[in-house]
Design a protein around this motif. Structure first.
Motif, PDB file in Angstrom:
ATOM      1  N   UNK A   1     -10.293  48.461  51.047  1.00  0.00           N
ATOM      2  CA  UNK A   1     -10.056  48.621  52.478  1.00  0.00           C
ATOM      3  C   UNK A   1      -9.523  50.030  52.732  1.00  0.00           C
ATOM      4  N   UNK A   2     -10.432  50.952  53.004  1.00  0.00           N
ATOM      5  CA  UNK A   2     -10.112  52.378  53.006  1.00  0.00           C
ATOM      6  C   UNK A   2      -9.224  52.807  54.167  1.00  0.00           C
ATOM      7  N   UNK A   3      -9.223  52.027  55.272  1.00  0.00           N
ATOM      8  CA  UNK A   3      -8.517  52.508  56.460  1.00  0.00           C
ATOM      9  C   UNK A   3      -7.012  52.667  56.228  1.00  0.00           C
ATOM     10  N   UNK A   4      -6.419  51.801  55.415  1.00  0.00           N
ATOM     11  CA  UNK A   4      -4.983  51.922  55.140  1.00  0.00           C
ATOM     12  C   UNK A   4      -4.682  53.194  54.353  1.00  0.00           C
ATOM     13  N   UNK A   5      -5.525  53.506  53.383  1.00  0.00           N
ATOM     14  CA  UNK A   5      -5.314  54.711  52.564  1.00  0.00           C
ATOM     15  C   UNK A   5      -5.541  55.977  53.390  1.00  0.00           C
ATOM     16  N   UNK A   6      -6.524  55.953  54.277  1.00  0.00           N
ATOM     17  CA  UNK A   6      -6.763  57.111  55.142  1.00  0.00           C
ATOM     18  C   UNK A   6      -5.575  57.344  56.073  1.00  0.00           C
TER      19      UNK A   6
ATOM     20  N   UNK B   1     -12.642  59.406  60.491  1.00  0.00           N
ATOM     21  CA  UNK B   1     -12.996  59.077  59.107  1.00  0.00           C
ATOM     22  C   UNK B   1     -13.051  57.562  58.909  1.00  0.00           C
ATOM     23  N   UNK B   2     -12.095  56.851  59.502  1.00  0.00           N
ATOM     24  CA  UNK B   2     -12.073  55.385  59.394  1.00  0.00           C
ATOM     25  C   UNK B   2     -13.360  54.800  59.973  1.00  0.00           C
ATOM     26  N   UNK B   3     -13.779  55.315  61.115  1.00  0.00           N
ATOM     27  CA  UNK B   3     -14.967  54.777  61.786  1.00  0.00           C
ATOM     28  C   UNK B   3     -16.253  55.032  61.000  1.00  0.00           C
ATOM     29  N   UNK B   4     -16.179  55.942  60.029  1.00  0.00           N
ATOM     30  CA  UNK B   4     -17.356  56.220  59.194  1.00  0.00           C
ATOM     31  C   UNK B   4     -17.355  55.451  57.876  1.00  0.00           C
TER      32      UNK B   4
ATOM     33  N   UNK C   1     -15.078  49.620  58.003  1.00  0.00           N
ATOM     34  CA  UNK C   1     -15.005  49.529  59.458  1.00  0.00           C
ATOM     35  C   UNK C   1     -16.296  48.942  60.023  1.00  0.00           C
ATOM     36  N   UNK C   2     -17.438  49.399  59.519  1.00  0.00           N
ATOM     37  CA  UNK C   2     -18.720  48.882  59.992  1.00  0.00           C
ATOM     38  C   UNK C   2     -18.814  47.384  59.746  1.00  0.00           C
TER      39      UNK C   2
ATOM     40  N   UNK D   1      -9.948  44.432  68.837  1.00  0.00           N
ATOM     41  CA  UNK D   1      -8.867  44.693  67.882  1.00  0.00           C
ATOM     42  C   UNK D   1      -8.916  46.133  67.387  1.00  0.00           C
ATOM     43  N   UNK D   2     -10.118  46.599  67.026  1.00  0.00           N
ATOM     44  CA  UNK D   2     -10.274  47.958  66.508  1.00  0.00           C
ATOM     45  C   UNK D   2      -9.920  48.994  67.572  1.00  0.00           C
ATOM     46  N   UNK D   3     -10.296  48.723  68.814  1.00  0.00           N
ATOM     47  CA  UNK D   3      -9.980  49.664  69.888  1.00  0.00           C
ATOM     48  C   UNK D   3      -8.472  49.834  70.043  1.00  0.00           C
ATOM     49  N   UNK D   4      -7.722  48.749  69.920  1.00  0.00           N
ATOM     50  CA  UNK D   4      -6.258  48.826  70.021  1.00  0.00           C
ATOM     51  C   UNK D   4      -5.678  49.506  68.779  1.00  0.00           C
ATOM     52  N   UNK D   5      -6.196  49.122  67.603  1.00  0.00           N
ATOM     53  CA  UNK D   5      -5.635  49.629  66.339  1.00  0.00           C
ATOM     54  C   UNK D   5      -5.878  51.121  66.158  1.00  0.00           C
ATOM     55  N   UNK D   6      -6.996  51.631  66.665  1.00  0.00           N
ATOM     56  CA  UNK D   6      -7.363  53.025  66.425  1.00  0.00           C
ATOM     57  C   UNK D   6      -7.070  53.934  67.621  1.00  0.00           C
TER      58      UNK D   6
END
Length: 573
Positions: free
Chosen positions: A147-152, A173-176, A180-181, A194-199
């Motif tokens: 789960x790359x988003x936490x590390x980014x 970067x998370x969206x790529x 995320x996809x 959820x993603x809209x709020x989180x990002x």
């Protein structure tokens, strides 16, 4: 204060300083959203069975979780969107796949915070003021390490605290990422919301903090700066004081509430303006970059980033008292004030950290060496002789390290192609341009191809051999001659490479620090004076000789720094 990124679950479990648990898409944002809604009683659990047992005894709690519960057990999803619709008066219970497990894995910490992109700048402002070390914990360590988003997010937060990095770019970067996809395509029905709020960077400017009660299966969660709800902390709870209350007189609940509201309002106002300014400046800088071959120079962003830059800024904000060997010019004298202390790195319970300092013997690298020593690092200095047209800097480096008792490594490189550079080839004329024209000259003939890349590679090798924890260098992207290997982007990329290409980096993580990156030469001189750097032993001139030439870029930039700082350059005596 050091900022480190956790590599293993075991590291989190033994950490006793501050911890920030980062769970970008769900847990952290869900909890921030619940607190933002006004909930004063939020509790987190490590596993489903304990949460179910608590819920059966306390049916008034609304449960937020993506985990499987017994049939017929009603609960909301671990969804920031669902949390945004929550009733402020209803207490909440949260148990998740990774986020709450990470919180329980970090329970030995002195203080635990939680965050992500949703409270990025609010969290950065808080961490900037801490004196004890901070461990950033990607929740993915406790579930799926892919789960790359936490590390980014933790990488962006660490970079930002060190004076460079951009949350908005990290969000892109998370969206790529594949993660995320997959989340958007195959995640919960509220995935897009959820993603809209989180990002949305700093969209929820609130910081969850946690208290673990003895004999209980949960941790009480509340907004930093607010008092924990009475029913959420039994009498025997181990209560951690708010940082705002440390060394402050006892205040009433009304006073605390008023102070918290005022503080939160100021922070929200500051970061609202900050985000707007960053976006505007980023657009302007990109337009400038497209029109010029010269590297981006972030001098214009310094004032904006000042509240969250390196702790050296705290020193520079104080009026400068004259150092014993560096007297302040009479016209710049100020009323004496107590000297500002530089925060020492807390090392209790751990071995003293070791750093490799890239050391030329010049003004910047010597200031870096004194800075590192004052921060509590055990230092080894590394000087590289690459055929430069004089050995005056090398002699300066040897003398300074000998006086400090610092171990000094001198390495000689013989690369014939470096003769393309006027700093190596004595037959070439050194540039002599007006001070105000130096930024317009682009990359000058004194640029040594790949110099900092070579230096950092050698330093990484030495770091692995002596088991050091950090590499410290003195590049500067404000008052410099346009070298492409003196930019924040280059050092960020080099730091990432060294963390992937060294044994220490892969196993434990290392730091590549550039504490002078966003300082002007004036600020560097002031910092050097505060640290009592022996300016008379340093050498910056490209030409060599017994005295500085006064004509090269380095001499002119150095002279400008001393003049504007109102400090006498004792190397000219």
């Amino acid at each position: 204060m050091n900022v480190l990124i956790a590599k293993t679950k075991e590291e989190c479990k033994v950490w006793t300083d501050n911890i920030v648990v980062v769970d970008v898409l769900r847990s952290a944002t869900t909890i921030c959203q619940l607190l933002q809604r006004g909930k004063r009683d939020v509790r987190v659990f490590e596993d489903v069975s304990k949460a179910v047992a608590f819920k059966e005894k306390n049916p008034q709690f609304t449960v937020y979780s993506e985990l499987d519960f017994p049939q017929g057990f009603a609960h909301e999803d671990n969804s920031p969107y669902a949390a945004s619709k929550a009733d402020a008066g209803t207490p909440a219970l949260v148990v998740t796949t990774a986020g709450t497990k990470a919180l329980f894995g970090a329970r030995q910490a002195s203080q635990i915070f939680m965050g992500g992109f949703c409270n990025f700048y609010e969290l950065a402002a808080l961490l900037k003021g801490l004196s004890r070390d901070v461990l950033l914990v990607p929740s993915a360590l406790f579930a799926n390490k892919d789960d790359a988003e936490d590390f980014l997010c933790v990488s962006a937060l660490k970079d930002f605290l060190q004076g460079f990095g951009n949350a908005e770019l990290a969000v892109n970067d998370v969206k790529n990422t594949l993660r995320y996809v997959e989340f958007i395509k195959h995640g919960p029905k509220t995935a897009k919301e959820d993603a809209a709020i989180a990002l949305r960077v700093n969209g929820l400017p609130i910081i969850p903090t946690f208290q673990f009660a003895e004999g209980e299966d949960y941790a009480a969660c509340f907004a930093y700066g607010q008092q924990n709800a009475a029913e959420a902390a039994p009498e025997d709870a181990v209560v951690m004081p708010s940082l705002d209350a440390v060394n402050q007189p006892q205040a009433t609940k009304e006073d605390s509430a008023a102070t918290s509201t005022k503080s939160s309002s100021k922070l929200r106002g500051f970061f609202s303006g900050f985000l707007k300014t960053v976006k505007e400046e980023e657009k302007e800088l990109m337009e400038t970059f497209q029109k010029s071959e010269r590297p981006l120079r972030p001098a214009e962003t310094r004032e904006t980033l000042a509240p969250i830059l390196d702790p050296v800024d705290q020193i520079l904000q104080e009026p400068q008292a004259p150092a014993e060997q560096n007297t302040v010019a009479p016209e710049r004298e100020v009323a004496p004030k107590p000297a500002a202390d530089i925060t020492k790195i807390p090392l209790a319970g751990r071995r003293k950290k070791k750093a490799i300092v890239l050391f030329s013997g010049g003004l910047d690298s010597t200031t870096c060496l004194y800075w590192a020593l004052d921060k509590g690092y055990e230092c080894e200095a590394l000087t590289v002789s690459y055929g430069q047209r004089h050995d005056r800097e090398v002699l300066a480096a040897q003398m300074i390290t000998r006086n400090l008792g610092v171990k000094h490594h001198l390495i000689t490189l013989n690369l014939p192609w470096l003769s393309c550079c006027s700093l190596v080839d004595k037959n070439q004329k050194l540039p002599d341009v007006a001070l105000e024209d130096i930024p317009k000259e682009g990359i000058p003939s004194t640029y040594v191809p790949g110099r900092n890349l070579m230096f950092l590679s050698i330093a990484g090798s030495l770091l692995d051999a002596v088991e050091a924890d950090a590499i410290i260098a003195g590049p500067n992207a404000v008052d410099f001659s346009g070298y492409p290997d003196c930019t924040p982007a280059f050092f960020k990329a080099a730091g990432e490479a060294l963390n992937r290409g060294t044994k220490r980096g892969v196993r434990e993580g290392i730091e590549v620090l550039a504490p002078l990156m966003d300082l002007s030469k004036t600020d560097i001189v002031r910092l050097g004076a505060k640290l009592k750097v022996p300016f008379e032993l340093t050498w910056s001139c490209y030409a060599g000789g017994k005295k500085p030439c006064g004509h090269c870029d380095s001499c002119k930039l150095r002279a400008k720094g001393f003049a504007e700082a109102g400090v006498h350059d004792t190397s000219l005596d």
